[in-house]
Design a protein around this motif. Sequence first.
Motif, short mmCIF file in Angstrom:
data_model
loop_
_atom_site.label_atom_id
_atom_site.label_comp_id
_atom_site.label_asym_id
_atom_site.label_seq_id
_atom_site.Cartn_x
_atom_site.Cartn_y
_atom_site.Cartn_z
N GLY A 222 0.80 -1.22 0.00
CA GLY A 222 0.00 0.00 0.00
C GLY A 222 0.82 1.26 0.00
O GLY A 222 0.28 2.36 -0.15
N LEU A 223 2.15 1.15 0.19
CA LEU A 223 3.02 2.33 0.19
C LEU A 223 3.74 2.49 -1.14
O LEU A 223 3.52 3.48 -1.84
CB LEU A 223 4.03 2.24 1.34
N CYS A 224 4.59 1.54 -1.51
CA CYS A 224 5.39 1.69 -2.73
C CYS A 224 4.78 0.99 -3.94
O CYS A 224 5.35 1.05 -5.03
CB CYS A 224 6.82 1.21 -2.49
N THR A 225 3.66 0.30 -3.76
CA THR A 225 2.87 -0.38 -4.80
C THR A 225 3.55 -1.62 -5.38
O THR A 225 3.04 -2.22 -6.32
CB THR A 225 2.45 0.55 -5.95
N THR A 226 4.69 -2.03 -4.85
CA THR A 226 5.33 -3.27 -5.30
C THR A 226 4.40 -4.46 -5.02
O THR A 226 3.67 -4.48 -4.04
CB THR A 226 6.65 -3.47 -4.54
N GLN A 227 4.43 -5.44 -5.90
CA GLN A 227 3.70 -6.69 -5.70
C GLN A 227 4.70 -7.84 -5.64
O GLN A 227 5.62 -7.90 -6.45
CB GLN A 227 2.69 -6.91 -6.83
#
Length: 331
Positions: A222-227
């Motif tokens: 939810g912060l850096c959008t990495t999955q």
Amino acid sequence: MTVGTTHKILSPEEIAVRAGEQLTFLHLPEVGVFAERALRLRQLAAEHAMRDFLFFVAELADAQHRALSARVDVPLPTAEQVEAAARAGQPLLPAQSWPRTAVWRDSLRALLADLAHRLPDGPARATALALAVAADDHVETQADRLLNGVMLGLDLASAPLIAAGLQLHWVRLVQQTAARVEAQVAPFGRVDDPTRCPCCGSEPVASLERLGSEGARYLACGLCTTQWHYVRVKCAHCQSTKGISLQSLVAADGSSAETQPAVQAECCSECGHYLKLMHPVRDNGIEPVADDLATLTLDLLVSESGLQRHGLNLLLLFGEPDDPAPPGKPH
């Protein structure tokens, strides 16, 4: 006589792990991540009970996209820091302890000025303008509380705006680190805690089955959008594979709200936590942060059964400023 061959029967978890070895482990944030979020929010807002809020967050995401499109360099980790984090099995850019320089505050203020210019007169615009001229110490204190899950003293009105600035900053950090830092090891990879973002150490906002990944499940930061890849049918809080069930919204007549709901809550009876599971194959417009905001009713439904939310959405906080419960956790 036929000679048979003995094969070991793999458990579902072993099958998932072997499949994961063939998958891309990390999907780093792309250039258009905020534009995609804004588009999805507007689609969801059209006939939604939270219409005004979703449209506001869409404007905020548009401002984030414009800010990300303008090249702003951020201080990056050294090759030595990359290698030290890899050896320790820790995220390279931990949200709670990575030093923030003035560049993130400057970017936040520019984002707020841009946003305020596009908002009508009202409380949201007034809050953006006030935060844009707030003292550095106030902004940093609020950011620390937000990133550390401290509700005491947190200004709930300005928190989503500060969160947007922090998201912008960490997306830049991850993108620029991946592109520019030269080290003996890759800057981002597997860490000791598979339930936390391998880049910034944050909790996931949701999980989703990525299209084109044969139904593999990824957790979305939810912060850096990495999955990052995470085994299916496994609690993202306690990592148990027991007691996992799915809950979905139901219509007033008791029937399923959708034949195959695009967003469900994956619940764990072992630890009493849940995390939303999203299915882009059922709705290919899904964006984790946007769809999490738009399915608040599902959070309320599941929390009524006593389960606690594991995922964290920095743009929507629950509770009161003097409430010790962490942000993003329904009561």
